[in-house]
Structure formats: C-alpha cells, structure tokens
Design a protein around this motif. Sequence first.
Motif, PDB file in Angstrom:
ATOM      1  N   GLU A  17       5.548  11.015  -2.371  1.00 43.37           N
ATOM      2  CA  GLU A  17       6.373  11.240  -1.187  1.00 43.37           C
ATOM      3  C   GLU A  17       5.953  10.367  -0.011  1.00 43.37           C
ATOM      4  OE1 GLU A  17       6.127  15.424  -0.512  1.00 43.37           O
ATOM      5  OE2 GLU A  17       7.506  15.897  -2.153  1.00 43.37           O
ATOM      6  N   GLY A  18       4.674  10.040   0.083  1.00 46.13           N
ATOM      7  CA  GLY A  18       4.207   9.234   1.204  1.00 46.13           C
ATOM      8  C   GLY A  18       3.967   7.775   0.867  1.00 46.13           C
ATOM      9  N   PHE A  19       4.044   7.426  -0.412  1.00 49.18           N
ATOM     10  CA  PHE A  19       3.747   6.065  -0.844  1.00 49.18           C
ATOM     11  C   PHE A  19       4.882   5.124  -0.454  1.00 49.18           C
ATOM     12  CE2 PHE A  19       2.851   2.994  -4.474  1.00 49.18           C
ATOM     13  CZ  PHE A  19       1.738   2.466  -3.867  1.00 49.18           C
ATOM     14  N   GLY A  20       4.559   4.141   0.333  1.00 42.21           N
ATOM     15  CA  GLY A  20       5.548   3.165   0.768  1.00 42.21           C
ATOM     16  C   GLY A  20       6.371   3.604   1.965  1.00 42.21           C
ATOM     17  N   ALA A  21       5.999   4.707   2.603  1.00 38.99           N
ATOM     18  CA  ALA A  21       6.807   5.253   3.695  1.00 38.99           C
ATOM     19  C   ALA A  21       6.336   4.824   5.076  1.00 38.99           C
ATOM     20  CB  ALA A  21       6.808   6.781   3.611  1.00 38.99           C
ATOM     21  N   THR A  22       5.140   4.225   5.181  1.00 36.83           N
ATOM     22  CA  THR A  22       4.604   3.852   6.495  1.00 36.83           C
ATOM     23  C   THR A  22       4.149   2.410   6.484  1.00 36.83           C
ATOM     24  OG1 THR A  22       2.390   4.615   5.865  1.00 36.83           O
ATOM     25  CG2 THR A  22       3.827   6.226   6.925  1.00 36.83           C
ATOM     26  N   ASP A  23       3.538   1.997   7.599  1.00 36.23           N
ATOM     27  CA  ASP A  23       3.013   0.640   7.686  1.00 36.23           C
ATOM     28  C   ASP A  23       1.740   0.522   6.846  1.00 36.23           C
ATOM     29  OD1 ASP A  23       1.341   2.201   9.217  1.00 36.23           O
ATOM     30  OD2 ASP A  23       1.198   0.788  10.876  1.00 36.23           O
ATOM     31  N   LEU A  24       1.140  -0.652   6.849  1.00 38.62           N
ATOM     32  CA  LEU A  24      -0.032  -0.926   6.014  1.00 38.62           C
ATOM     33  C   LEU A  24      -1.183   0.018   6.320  1.00 38.62           C
ATOM     34  CD1 LEU A  24      -1.471  -2.644   3.885  1.00 38.62           C
ATOM     35  CD2 LEU A  24      -2.146  -4.190   5.735  1.00 38.62           C
ATOM     36  N   GLN A  25      -1.470   0.227   7.594  1.00 39.96           N
ATOM     37  CA  GLN A  25      -2.586   1.114   7.952  1.00 39.96           C
ATOM     38  C   GLN A  25      -2.323   2.539   7.486  1.00 39.96           C
ATOM     39  OE1 GLN A  25      -5.126  -0.557   9.044  1.00 39.96           O
ATOM     40  NE2 GLN A  25      -6.386   1.265   8.910  1.00 39.96           N
ATOM     41  N   GLY A  26      -1.100   2.990   7.615  1.00 41.49           N
ATOM     42  CA  GLY A  26      -0.729   4.316   7.140  1.00 41.49           C
ATOM     43  C   GLY A  26      -0.856   4.437   5.631  1.00 41.49           C
ATOM     44  N   TYR A  37      -5.762  -6.566   0.753  1.00 43.06           N
ATOM     45  CA  TYR A  37      -6.003  -8.009   0.745  1.00 43.06           C
ATOM     46  C   TYR A  37      -4.781  -8.854   0.421  1.00 43.06           C
ATOM     47  CZ  TYR A  37     -10.790  -6.480   1.010  1.00 43.06           C
ATOM     48  OH  TYR A  37     -11.949  -5.877   1.413  1.00 43.06           O
ATOM     49  N   ALA A  38      -3.762  -8.276  -0.218  1.00 43.50           N
ATOM     50  CA  ALA A  38      -2.632  -9.108  -0.604  1.00 43.50           C
ATOM     51  C   ALA A  38      -1.307  -8.670   0.018  1.00 43.50           C
ATOM     52  CB  ALA A  38      -2.499  -9.113  -2.125  1.00 43.50           C
ATOM     53  N   GLY A  39      -1.227  -7.445   0.510  1.00 38.54           N
ATOM     54  CA  GLY A  39       0.020  -6.978   1.112  1.00 38.54           C
ATOM     55  C   GLY A  39       1.181  -6.962   0.130  1.00 38.54           C
ATOM     56  N   VAL A  40       0.928  -6.565  -1.099  1.00 41.39           N
ATOM     57  CA  VAL A  40       1.934  -6.551  -2.155  1.00 41.39           C
ATOM     58  C   VAL A  40       2.863  -5.340  -1.976  1.00 41.39           C
ATOM     59  CG1 VAL A  40       2.222  -6.438  -4.677  1.00 41.39           C
ATOM     60  CG2 VAL A  40       0.296  -7.672  -3.697  1.00 41.39           C
ATOM     61  N   PRO A  41       4.174  -5.509  -2.227  1.00 37.52           N
ATOM     62  CA  PRO A  41       5.110  -4.377  -2.113  1.00 37.52           C
ATOM     63  C   PRO A  41       4.783  -3.249  -3.096  1.00 37.52           C
ATOM     64  CG  PRO A  41       6.289  -6.469  -2.302  1.00 37.52           C
ATOM     65  CD  PRO A  41       4.853  -6.764  -2.535  1.00 37.52           C
ATOM     66  N   VAL A  42       5.218  -2.051  -2.749  1.00 42.27           N
ATOM     67  CA  VAL A  42       4.922  -0.848  -3.524  1.00 42.27           C
ATOM     68  C   VAL A  42       5.409  -0.961  -4.967  1.00 42.27           C
ATOM     69  CG1 VAL A  42       5.511   1.602  -3.707  1.00 42.27           C
ATOM     70  CG2 VAL A  42       4.885   0.633  -1.508  1.00 42.27           C
ATOM     71  N   GLU A  43       6.623  -1.416  -5.158  1.00 49.61           N
ATOM     72  CA  GLU A  43       7.180  -1.526  -6.516  1.00 49.61           C
ATOM     73  C   GLU A  43       6.327  -2.448  -7.392  1.00 49.61           C
ATOM     74  OE1 GLU A  43       9.812  -0.006  -7.959  1.00 49.61           O
ATOM     75  OE2 GLU A  43      10.139   1.172  -6.150  1.00 49.61           O
ATOM     76  N   GLU A  44       5.883  -3.537  -6.817  1.00 51.57           N
ATOM     77  CA  GLU A  44       5.059  -4.482  -7.574  1.00 51.57           C
ATOM     78  C   GLU A  44       3.682  -3.894  -7.872  1.00 51.57           C
ATOM     79  OE1 GLU A  44       3.457  -9.037  -7.113  1.00 51.57           O
ATOM     80  OE2 GLU A  44       5.287  -8.447  -6.034  1.00 51.57           O
ATOM     81  N   LEU A  45       3.140  -3.144  -6.932  1.00 50.29           N
ATOM     82  CA  LEU A  45       1.848  -2.483  -7.155  1.00 50.29           C
ATOM     83  C   LEU A  45       1.938  -1.494  -8.313  1.00 50.29           C
ATOM     84  CD1 LEU A  45       0.702  -1.712  -3.513  1.00 50.29           C
ATOM     85  CD2 LEU A  45      -0.379  -3.279  -5.107  1.00 50.29           C
ATOM     86  N   LEU A  46       3.003  -0.721  -8.315  1.00 48.14           N
ATOM     87  CA  LEU A  46       3.196   0.238  -9.403  1.00 48.14           C
ATOM     88  C   LEU A  46       3.353  -0.470 -10.739  1.00 48.14           C
ATOM     89  CD1 LEU A  46       5.541   2.827  -7.693  1.00 48.14           C
ATOM     90  CD2 LEU A  46       3.268   3.255  -8.598  1.00 48.14           C
ATOM     91  N   GLU A  47       4.083  -1.549 -10.731  1.00 51.74           N
ATOM     92  CA  GLU A  47       4.290  -2.311 -11.963  1.00 51.74           C
ATOM     93  C   GLU A  47       2.980  -2.900 -12.478  1.00 51.74           C
ATOM     94  OE1 GLU A  47       6.436  -3.409 -15.090  1.00 51.74           O
ATOM     95  OE2 GLU A  47       7.351  -2.379 -13.399  1.00 51.74           O
ATOM     96  N   ARG A  48       2.189  -3.446 -11.585  1.00 50.86           N
ATOM     97  CA  ARG A  48       0.920  -4.076 -11.991  1.00 50.86           C
ATOM     98  C   ARG A  48      -0.125  -3.084 -12.472  1.00 50.86           C
ATOM     99  NH1 ARG A  48      -0.697  -8.424  -7.344  1.00 50.86           N
ATOM    100  NH2 ARG A  48       1.159  -9.701  -7.514  1.00 50.86           N
ATOM    101  N   HIS A  49      -0.290  -2.012 -11.708  1.00 48.23           N
ATOM    102  CA  HIS A  49      -1.428  -1.129 -11.959  1.00 48.23           C
ATOM    103  C   HIS A  49      -1.059   0.198 -12.618  1.00 48.23           C
ATOM    104  CE1 HIS A  49      -3.864  -3.919  -9.725  1.00 48.23           C
ATOM    105  NE2 HIS A  49      -3.012  -3.863  -8.719  1.00 48.23           N
TER     106      HIS A  49
END
Length: 161
Positions: free
Chosen positions: A106-115, A48-60
């Motif tokens: 290894e796969g987190f943040g490596a593909t597009d949103l659907q991936g 729903y928000a399309g937040v970058p991986v680094e920010e997701l890790l920081e938040r959650h």
Amino acid sequence: MLRILGAACLLFAGTAAGCLQSRKLRDHRDRLRAFLKFLSEVKTEMTYAGVPVEELLERHGRGLVLLQPYFQARQDGADFLTAWSRTAENGLLSGQERVLLQGFGEGFGATDLQGQLSHCSLYQELTRKELDTAEKQYSEKGKLYRMLGICIGAMVALVLL
C-alpha cells in the motif's frame, strides 16, 4: 505379517505428519528471510540508482514465492494495487505475512525517495521482528513436531500389534 506392515505404515504416517508440521514452520521462516533480503535489495537500489518501483519488483521479486501472485495478476492486466492485494491473499501465507505484504504494498511507490527509504526501513524492522519470532518457533517447535509425530505413530503402531 499384515499387522507388522500396518504398524510400519502407521509409524511412517506419524513421522510424515510431524515432518510436515515442522516444514511449515521452516517455510514460514524462509519466506520471511527472502522478503527481508528483497527489502534490503530494493532499498539499496532505490538509494543509489533511483530505479522505478515496477522495475525493482521485476529485478528483485521475480524469484520470491511470496510475489508470484503479483506477477500473475500483472500479466492478467491488473493494476499495481489490485495485483499486490492478490499477493497478500495467497493461501500459503500466515496472517502476519499477509499483514506485512499488504502494508508494504500500500505504501510502496506512493511517496518521494526519502519516504520510500523510510517505508522500506520500517518494513525491514517489522519483518526482522517477525523473522526472530519465526526462527524461535522453528528451533523450539520444529524438533518437537518431528518427535511427536514419531512417538504418536509408534504408539498407534504398538496398539495395533
């Protein structure tokens, strides 16, 4: 008098050892629950928000015991994959927890949103299966370890008396 005190100490030691083993099972289950919750939150926020991986890790991920080595490595200047591999090397984790974390990182943040959504779904399912196993083990073996500790402590204490 000294024998009675020694017997009480042995009973306490046996009980403590049994409780410690039971607690290890409970902690394993709790870490898996927390990781499953983390995956759910990350997947929802990506959707729903399309937040970058680094920010997701920081938040959650900040409150997760599993991810503390990651945040420490990032503070030390390590790149994402190096920091994540340090997370999977955490000595507190079981073998299956290490495999789950390493594969997810290894796969987190490596593909597009659907991936990424598919990746999160996959690891949610893998974590759910591991959580089911951990809950079953805790319910079956947790009480067994506690009672076994008490019984062994009592048996050794009786031999002492």
